[in-house]
Enzyme design. Structure first.
Site, PDB file in Angstrom:
ATOM      1  N   ASN A 238       0.814  -1.143   0.136  1.00 25.97           N
ATOM      2  CA  ASN A 238       0.086  -0.103  -0.059  1.00 25.97           C
ATOM      3  C   ASN A 238       0.900   1.230   0.126  1.00 25.97           C
ATOM      4  O   ASN A 238       1.421   1.628   1.001  1.00 25.97           O
ATOM      5  CB  ASN A 238      -0.714  -0.168   1.235  1.00 25.97           C
TER       6      ASN A 238
ATOM      7  N   LYS B  96       0.311   4.051  -0.507  1.00 29.65           N
ATOM      8  CA  LYS B  96      -0.310   5.651   0.245  1.00 29.65           C
ATOM      9  C   LYS B  96      -0.001   6.758  -0.792  1.00 29.65           C
ATOM     10  O   LYS B  96       0.134   6.477  -2.215  1.00 29.65           O
ATOM     11  CB  LYS B  96       0.039   5.861   1.572  1.00 29.65           C
TER      12      LYS B  96
ATOM     13  N   HIS C  66      -9.752   1.481   4.148  1.00 29.22           N
ATOM     14  CA  HIS C  66      -8.238   1.812   5.254  1.00 29.22           C
ATOM     15  C   HIS C  66      -8.440   2.683   6.550  1.00 29.22           C
ATOM     16  O   HIS C  66      -9.120   3.584   6.499  1.00 29.22           O
ATOM     17  CB  HIS C  66      -7.185   2.419   4.194  1.00 29.22           C
TER      18      HIS C  66
ATOM     19  N   GLU D 233      -6.831   5.072   7.532  1.00 27.32           N
ATOM     20  CA  GLU D 233      -6.569   6.533   7.288  1.00 27.32           C
ATOM     21  C   GLU D 233      -7.898   7.186   6.641  1.00 27.32           C
ATOM     22  O   GLU D 233      -8.095   8.116   6.617  1.00 27.32           O
ATOM     23  CB  GLU D 233      -5.338   6.716   6.356  1.00 27.32           C
TER      24      GLU D 233
ATOM     25  N   GLU E 289      -5.961  -4.802  10.227  1.00 31.70           N
ATOM     26  CA  GLU E 289      -4.928  -3.685  10.452  1.00 31.70           C
ATOM     27  C   GLU E 289      -5.274  -3.209  11.938  1.00 31.70           C
ATOM     28  O   GLU E 289      -5.990  -2.142  11.631  1.00 31.70           O
ATOM     29  CB  GLU E 289      -5.012  -2.807   9.223  1.00 31.70           C
TER      30      GLU E 289
ATOM     31  N   GLY F  22       1.972   2.197  10.672  1.00 34.33           N
ATOM     32  CA  GLY F  22       2.972   3.433  10.626  1.00 34.33           C
ATOM     33  C   GLY F  22       3.745   3.813  11.861  1.00 34.33           C
ATOM     34  O   GLY F  22       4.489   4.803  11.819  1.00 34.33           O
TER      35      GLY F  22
HETATM   36  P1  PGA Z   1       2.582   0.449   7.479  1.00 31.14           P
HETATM   37  O1  PGA Z   1       1.127   0.504   6.843  1.00 31.14           O
HETATM   38  O2  PGA Z   1       3.129  -1.066   7.104  1.00 31.14           O
HETATM   39  O3  PGA Z   1       3.365   1.468   7.159  1.00 31.14           O
HETATM   40  O4  PGA Z   1       2.298   0.260   9.017  1.00 31.14           O
HETATM   41  C1  PGA Z   1       0.139  -0.635   6.546  1.00 31.14           C
HETATM   42  C2  PGA Z   1      -1.153  -0.171   6.068  1.00 31.14           C
HETATM   43  O5  PGA Z   1      -1.405   1.193   6.379  1.00 31.14           O
HETATM   44  O6  PGA Z   1      -1.638  -0.751   5.246  1.00 31.14           O
END
Ligand code: PGA
Length: 255
Positions: A13, A15, A98, A100, A170, A176
């Site tokens: 991903n 982003k 997601h 976010e 998740e 993150g």
């Molecule tokens: P990350 O993100 O691996 O940077 O923690 C995972 C995601 O948000 O899908």
């Protein structure tokens, strides 16, 4: 993961990262690392990189995904992209719900459910993200949160449609942050999600559904997480932006 029942899916991903030349460069670097993969490899890139990515992966075993789609086919929805538009560009997967999107852009289980139905109607493969906040885990309601998200997000699907979905577990506190769920925590949550799907549909559907783990998965911790029977791959943010790290995760999912 249980290799007799499911194939692991390793999805990056990206982003809001990478210009078009950078996207091409990263895909070129991933190609040799994915060539002998024993798992499905997907890169979920920003909208502006979709055409570049679709072109770059031609003739390889890498698949392209988008990071969201709208639920209407067309209309006055400034800033949105429909599932049909993605399909037309040659996209195969789409990330939905997601954390976010839920946290910063007001997405709810209801809109995730509508987007999911639109994605399925356009024959895209949805990767639906669910997961608890830190305080929800601390309050001891992780299972309630995951159960509610499954029931609302997958509401109204047929078993056949459910089998086409990928679920990404998740935990929001692990995204993150560098804080990974332990392999046991990931296994416990993924197994619970599968048990909810079994109750909503049937056990054959639950056995067929891919349940990924996501949240600070990296080259070092991937093998342990992926060794768990209910963890069928990963949705990877930060570590998917570095080809060698992403390559190590692909390797860990291929054994
Ligand atoms: P990350 O993100 O691996 O940077 O923690 C995972 C995601 O948000 O899908």
């Amino acid at each position: 993961m249980n290799k007799n029942l499911r194939k692991a899916i390793i999805a990056g991903n990206w982003k809001m990262n990478k210009t078009r030349p950078e996207a091409k460069e990263l895909i070129e670097a991933i190609k040799p690392l994915a060539a002998n993969a024993g798992c499905e490899v997907v890169v979920c890139v920003p909208f502006t990189n979709l055409e570049t990515a679709v072109e770059a992966v031609k003739g390889t075993n890498i698949h392209v995904g988008a990071q969201n789609c709208h639920f209407e086919k067309s209309g006055a929805f400034t800033g949105e992209i429909s599932a049909d538009m993605l399909k037309e560009v040659g996209v195969e997967y789409v990330v939905l719900g997601h954390s976010e999107r839920r946290q910063y852009f007001g997405e709810t289980d209801e809109t995730v459910n509508k987007r999911l139905k639109a994605a399925l109607a356009a024959e895209l493969k949805p990767i639906v993200c669910i997961g608890e906040l830190l305080w929800e885990r601390e309050c001891g309601i992780t299972e309630e949160v995951l159960g509610k998200q499954c029931k609302l997000d997958f509401y109204g699907l047929t078993a056949d449609e459910m089998k086409k979905c990928v679920i990404a577990y998740e935990p929001v506190w692990a995204i993150g942050t560098g804080k990974t769920a332990t392999a046991d925590q990931a296994e416990e949550a993924c197994a619970y999600i599968r048990s909810v799907i079994a109750k909503m549909f049937d056990s054959a559907t639950a056995d067929a559904v891919t349940v990924q783990y996501g949240g600070s998965m990296n080259a070092k911790n991937a093998a342990e997480l992926l060794s768990k029977v209910n963890v069928d791959g990963g949705l990877i943010g930060g570590a998917s932006l570095k080809a060698p790290d992403f390559g190590e995760i692909i390797k860990a999912a291929s054994v």
